[in-house]
Design a protein around this motif. Structure first.
Motif, PDB file in Angstrom:
ATOM      1  N   VAL A  36       0.832  -1.204   0.000  1.00 12.54           N
ATOM      2  CA  VAL A  36       0.000   0.000   0.000  1.00 12.54           C
ATOM      3  C   VAL A  36       0.868   1.257   0.000  1.00 12.54           C
ATOM      4  O   VAL A  36       0.605   2.220  -0.732  1.00 12.54           O
ATOM      5  CB  VAL A  36      -0.955  -0.011   1.212  1.00 12.54           C
ATOM      6  CG1 VAL A  36      -1.705   1.319   1.315  1.00 12.54           C
ATOM      7  CG2 VAL A  36      -1.933  -1.164   1.100  1.00 12.54           C
ATOM      8  N   ILE A  37       1.933   1.237   0.824  1.00 14.83           N
ATOM      9  CA  ILE A  37       2.808   2.418   0.917  1.00 14.83           C
ATOM     10  C   ILE A  37       3.469   2.704  -0.423  1.00 14.83           C
ATOM     11  O   ILE A  37       3.645   3.857  -0.814  1.00 14.83           O
ATOM     12  CB  ILE A  37       3.858   2.207   2.022  1.00 14.83           C
ATOM     13  CG1 ILE A  37       3.174   2.216   3.404  1.00 14.83           C
ATOM     14  CG2 ILE A  37       4.943   3.271   1.955  1.00 14.83           C
ATOM     15  CD1 ILE A  37       4.103   1.910   4.555  1.00 14.83           C
ATOM     16  N   ARG A  38       3.837   1.642  -1.195  1.00 14.03           N
ATOM     17  CA  ARG A  38       4.512   1.854  -2.477  1.00 14.03           C
ATOM     18  C   ARG A  38       3.608   2.588  -3.479  1.00 14.03           C
ATOM     19  O   ARG A  38       4.088   3.246  -4.386  1.00 14.03           O
ATOM     20  CB  ARG A  38       4.940   0.511  -3.058  1.00 14.03           C
ATOM     21  CG  ARG A  38       6.178  -0.077  -2.414  1.00 14.03           C
ATOM     22  CD  ARG A  38       6.721  -1.242  -3.216  1.00 14.03           C
ATOM     23  NE  ARG A  38       5.832  -2.394  -3.214  1.00 14.03           N
ATOM     24  CZ  ARG A  38       5.856  -3.364  -2.299  1.00 14.03           C
ATOM     25  NH1 ARG A  38       6.736  -3.279  -1.298  1.00 14.03           N
ATOM     26  NH2 ARG A  38       5.023  -4.368  -2.354  1.00 14.03           N
ATOM     27  N   LEU A  39       2.286   2.495  -3.274  1.00 18.81           N
ATOM     28  CA  LEU A  39       1.350   3.167  -4.184  1.00 18.81           C
ATOM     29  C   LEU A  39       0.883   4.522  -3.660  1.00 18.81           C
ATOM     30  O   LEU A  39       0.041   5.184  -4.283  1.00 18.81           O
ATOM     31  CB  LEU A  39       0.127   2.266  -4.419  1.00 18.81           C
ATOM     32  CG  LEU A  39       0.406   0.922  -5.117  1.00 18.81           C
ATOM     33  CD1 LEU A  39      -0.876   0.103  -5.188  1.00 18.81           C
ATOM     34  CD2 LEU A  39       0.951   1.156  -6.517  1.00 18.81           C
ATOM     35  N   THR A  40       1.420   4.942  -2.516  1.00 23.77           N
ATOM     36  CA  THR A  40       0.974   6.190  -1.887  1.00 23.77           C
ATOM     37  C   THR A  40       1.128   7.405  -2.807  1.00 23.77           C
ATOM     38  O   THR A  40       0.198   8.227  -2.908  1.00 23.77           O
ATOM     39  CB  THR A  40       1.721   6.414  -0.563  1.00 23.77           C
ATOM     40  OG1 THR A  40       1.370   5.367   0.346  1.00 23.77           O
ATOM     41  CG2 THR A  40       1.362   7.769   0.050  1.00 23.77           C
ATOM     42  N   PRO A  41       2.267   7.618  -3.490  1.00 21.48           N
ATOM     43  CA  PRO A  41       2.385   8.819  -4.346  1.00 21.48           C
ATOM     44  C   PRO A  41       1.298   8.890  -5.411  1.00 21.48           C
ATOM     45  O   PRO A  41       0.749   9.972  -5.667  1.00 21.48           O
ATOM     46  CB  PRO A  41       3.770   8.667  -4.969  1.00 21.48           C
ATOM     47  CG  PRO A  41       4.526   7.811  -4.022  1.00 21.48           C
ATOM     48  CD  PRO A  41       3.519   6.852  -3.468  1.00 21.48           C
ATOM     49  N   TYR A  42       0.974   7.762  -6.021  1.00 27.63           N
ATOM     50  CA  TYR A  42      -0.048   7.763  -7.079  1.00 27.63           C
ATOM     51  C   TYR A  42      -1.434   8.036  -6.477  1.00 27.63           C
ATOM     52  O   TYR A  42      -2.248   8.772  -7.055  1.00 27.63           O
ATOM     53  CB  TYR A  42      -0.049   6.422  -7.808  1.00 27.63           C
ATOM     54  CG  TYR A  42       1.333   6.006  -8.274  1.00 27.63           C
ATOM     55  CD1 TYR A  42       1.903   6.607  -9.397  1.00 27.63           C
ATOM     56  CD2 TYR A  42       2.068   5.045  -7.594  1.00 27.63           C
ATOM     57  CE1 TYR A  42       3.172   6.234  -9.828  1.00 27.63           C
ATOM     58  CE2 TYR A  42       3.315   4.676  -8.013  1.00 27.63           C
ATOM     59  CZ  TYR A  42       3.874   5.268  -9.141  1.00 27.63           C
ATOM     60  OH  TYR A  42       5.111   4.915  -9.549  1.00 27.63           O
ATOM     61  N   ALA A  43      -1.674   7.424  -5.316  1.00 26.04           N
ATOM     62  CA  ALA A  43      -2.982   7.623  -4.675  1.00 26.04           C
ATOM     63  C   ALA A  43      -3.172   9.070  -4.248  1.00 26.04           C
ATOM     64  O   ALA A  43      -4.247   9.670  -4.439  1.00 26.04           O
ATOM     65  CB  ALA A  43      -3.122   6.691  -3.478  1.00 26.04           C
TER      66      ALA A  43
END
Length: 781
Positions: free
Chosen positions: A32-39
């Protein structure tokens, strides 16, 4: 779907302190953290769009909402930067709960949008809010699926806010939209839970695989200490890791060089062939088994077999390769030895029948022509029988050497078996293979093999017959070529041996005729094509008709009359002679009993040497006499000296058994063999038949006259009668009468004739006087 098990799994993930649960939390939280910038980019972009779309409201609350969204995004990005450069191996329960609070706060901020402003905006703005809200619900629920509580809280808050806004709008159509939301939102939640289950199962499976791999590493180390094989392991750059002493021994690698050695490069450097085979198999990134490698170091050739598989880290990245290497040198050498034995004659070292057959097939498949020479030693059997098999083996080895010396390097020599050899002459460089060149090579081989051999102080002259057959580009029938060469070989033997003969189409026609006759001969008796012809035997002194010889004739329905010299040989070679001979014996005995023309006469029939070798032949003769009722003394069996060649003792035993039945035995073609007198001393024949060749020379008062006179006198002294064959002139008859011969037969009286013609001859004979009987010469065929 087992809901109890699902909730138990979720509770375990968020509440248990075990290592596996911590690892699961770490894996899910990290994803989840790895997708934080996109989210966060999607959230700020969507919030900015809503600020622009609702700018006519000019509400302080809207700007405050936007500010809170920016603050939440900044906090999330700050957390992302904290974990961006390190891998989460594990995560605490607190971290998982904190992620749920962050997701809930974000959902509450978005929920403010429909709760406070949906009812007061225009229908177009409502459509924009509904569309954006629905998308954020689906995307957020899916993005947070690795953290099930965060995902469920997020989706629940979104759903509750949407339902409140739709109710607050107070329009009937909104009730339908609310129904869709009630149906759609749970599906998103179920999908998120399902995705979490699969991701969790994958994490557990990967952890178990890593554990099993570590266990196998331990087992491999124990295996290497007690087995003849060795374990190998390389890193992603190919460098050896933990090279054991056993591995260094198998690779012929100095232990000090092992840490700095790349295994693929080492194998490529010393491979005998396919030096990139190991690198290619590694590039496939898949397990492999028993990859053979032939290596040569300092002149020593050895063979290894590599088995291996890639090992990966917890995230599926290849970290290197490991496996087992086994020394296959002894096995490969044994296989090569078996291969040589399978294609090589062990006595002479030449190729064997299988190998030359394969070589001819390869030449034909390549579209090349050539020649095949089949060689048969003329007198090898005599050497084996008289000097023994050890001398015979030495002779074969010397013959092989002569073949190699007399043949070109491009020729392939082979021993087919026994005393039969073959030479394959491959196509010349200019693409042609003239017959003259092949004949020249055959002549050279014949001269080389006809030179005397010196074996253990003996001077042996062997000689050889050679059959030659050519094959042209495009030919594919290997067996047909062998048949052609074999046919030419037998023609060479029949022509006098010690020579070569090239195959011609006429020879093939003779073979085809022979094959057809053999096939038709099997049914000739049933088709009534066979018959007995009779030639009278005359008492020389009285002119009385005293006997008749039954001679087999074959009238083929298409080919006409077939000569006995042709079909008897075919019958002997094909195994039909026993059936044919038994039929002739039965027909002759029945004729002697039932035909008036043969009443009171002795009948004689020819017996093949193959018939006499049959253990049941005496029984067949006895049964025939009993069946027909013929008196045994009226039957005379004519044999030739060939019956004594292979097993004289067995032949004499059979003859004595026949004599005990009362049957008379005649020795046919007497004087043409090499040991007639020897046979006369061992068996008391009743009759000696003088060959027609002596009768033709008897009137010349030369050697023929002397031989006939000697045979007659010797037979008289031994108590035997004589029958002279081939009497054609009255002068010959007068000479036989003067010498004291017993009987005669020949064209002077009659050719062999049918039963009807013989009956007519007998009738005229009985009516004439002795002086009148001599001119009764029949012209019947």
């Amino acid at each position: 779907m087992d809901y109890k098990q699902i909730w138990a799994g979720i509770r375990s993930m968020y509440e248990d302190e075990g290592a596996l649960e911590g690892k699961i939390r770490g894996e899910h939280l990290g994803s989840v953290i790895r997708l934080t910038p996109y989210a966060m980019a999607a959230n700020i972009g969507s919030a900015s769009l809503m600020l622009w779309a609702l700018q006519d409201l000019r509400s302080i609350g809207l700007y405050l909402w936007y500010t809170c969204m920016l603050a939440t995004a900044c906090v999330a990005m700050q957390r992302w930067r904290h974990y961006a450069h390190r891998q989460l191996q594990t995560a605490s329960r607190r971290a998982a709960r904190r992620a749920t609070w962050h997701a809930s706060i974000l959902a509450v901020l978005w929920a403010c949008l429909p709760v406070f402003w949906f009812a007061s905006v225009t229908s177009g703005q409502q459509l924009l809010i509904a569309t954006l809200f629905t998308g954020m619900l689906s995307a957020g629920t899916f993005l947070l699926s690795p953290l099930p509580r965060a995902s469920l809280c997020y989706a629940s808050i979104f759903t509750a806010a949407a339902l409140w806004a739709l109710w607050d709008a107070g329009e009937p159509i909104m009730a339908g939209v609310a129904g869709l939301m009630v149906f759609y939102a749970p599906i998103n939640m179920v999908g998120a839970i399902s995705s979490w289950r699969k991701a969790t199962a994958l994490i557990i499976s990967r952890s178990e695989a890593v554990r099993q791999e570590q266990l196998l590493s331990t087992v491999f180390r124990d295996f290497e200490q007690s087995a003849n094989e060795a374990l190998w392991e390389i890193r992603t750059n190919g460098m050896l890791a933990q090279a054991s002493a056993r591995l260094c021994t198998l690779l012929r690698l100095p232990p000090a060089h092992a840490p700095s050695t790349s295994l693929p490069e080492w194998l490529a450097q010393h491979a005998v062939r396919e030096n990139d085979a190991f690198s290619k198999i590694l590039d496939q990134q898949a397990p492999f088994h028993s990859l053979p490698m032939a290596l040569e170091i300092h002149g020593e050739r050895f063979h290894l077999a590599f088995t291996g598989k890639p090992f990966k880290d917890e995230w599926g990245h290849i970290r290197g390769w490991r496996g087992v290497v086994a020394d296959k040198t002894s096995i490969v050498q044994a296989q090569e030895q078996l291969e040589r034995l399978a294609h090589t004659d062990s006595l002479t070292g030449l190729a064997n029948r299988f190998f030359i057959h394969q070589a001819i097939a390869e030449e034909m498949q390549a579209g090349r022509g050539g020649a095949l020479l089949l060689i048969d030693l003329d007198y090898f059997k005599t050497v084996n029988d008289t000097l023994g098999h050890s001398v015979g083996d030495a002779v074969l080895q010397e013959i092989a050497k002569r073949l190699q010396t007399a043949s070109a390097p491009t020729h392939l020599m082979a021993r087919l078996g026994g005393d039969e050899f073959a030479v394959l002459m491959r196509q010349s460089r200019d693409g042609s293979y003239p017959l003259a060149l092949a004949q020249r090579q055959a002549q050279i081989l014949a001269e080389a093999l006809n030179r005397p051999l010196h074996m253990e102080g003996r001077r042996l002259r062997m000689g050889a017959s050679i059959g030659l057959a050519l094959f042209e580009p495009g030919d594919t029938d290997v067996d047909g070529l062998l048949v052609q060469a074999d046919t030419a070989l037998y023609v060479a033997k029949d022509a006098g041996r010690g020579r070569y003969v090239a195959y011609t189409p006429e020879m093939g026609e003779r073979n085809q005729r022979k094959a057809r006759l053999e096939n038709d001969l099997r049914e000739a008796i049933q088709r009534r094509e066979m018959s007995l012809h009779w030639q009278p035997q005359i008492d020389v002194s009285t002119g009385r008709l005293c006997g008749a010889e039954g001679l087999l004739r074959w009238q083929h329905p298409e080919l006409g009359a077939i000569a006995p010299t042709e079909f008897i040989q075919i019958a002997e070679q094909s195994g039909i002679i026993d059936t044919l001979g038994a039929w002739v014996l039965l027909q002759a005995c029945e004729a002697a009993v039932h035909q008036p023309a043969l009443a009171g006469l002795d009948v004689s029939v020819n017996v093949s040497a193959l018939q006499l070798r049959d253990a049941d032949f005496v029984t067949v003769v006895q049964a025939t006499l009993l069946t027909t009722g013929l008196a045994p003394h009226r039957l005379e069996l004519e044999i030739t000296e060939s019956v004594f060649i292979e097993d004289p003792a067995r032949a004499l035993q059979q003859l004595h058994a026949l004599r005990a039945l009362g049957v008379r035995i005649a020795l046919d073609d007497f004087g043409t063999g090499y040991s007639s007198l020897s046979y006369l001393s061992q068996f008391p024949f009743h009759t000696l038949k003088i060959d027609r060749a002596f009768m033709q020379k008897a009137g010349e008062h030369g050697c023929g006259h002397t031989i006939v006179k000697s045979i007659v006198r010797m037979a008289s002294d031994l108590g035997m009668r004589t029958v002279a064959e081939g009497v054609e002139a009255p002068e010959q008859l007068a000479l036989l009468c003067e010498m004291g011969a017993t009987q005669a037969q020949g064209y002077l009286w009659s050719r062999p004739c049918s039963a009807e013609a013989f009956a007519a001859l007998r009738s005229k004979w009985d009516q004439g006087t002795a002086e009148e009987r001599v001119p009764m010469r029949s012209e019947a065929p």
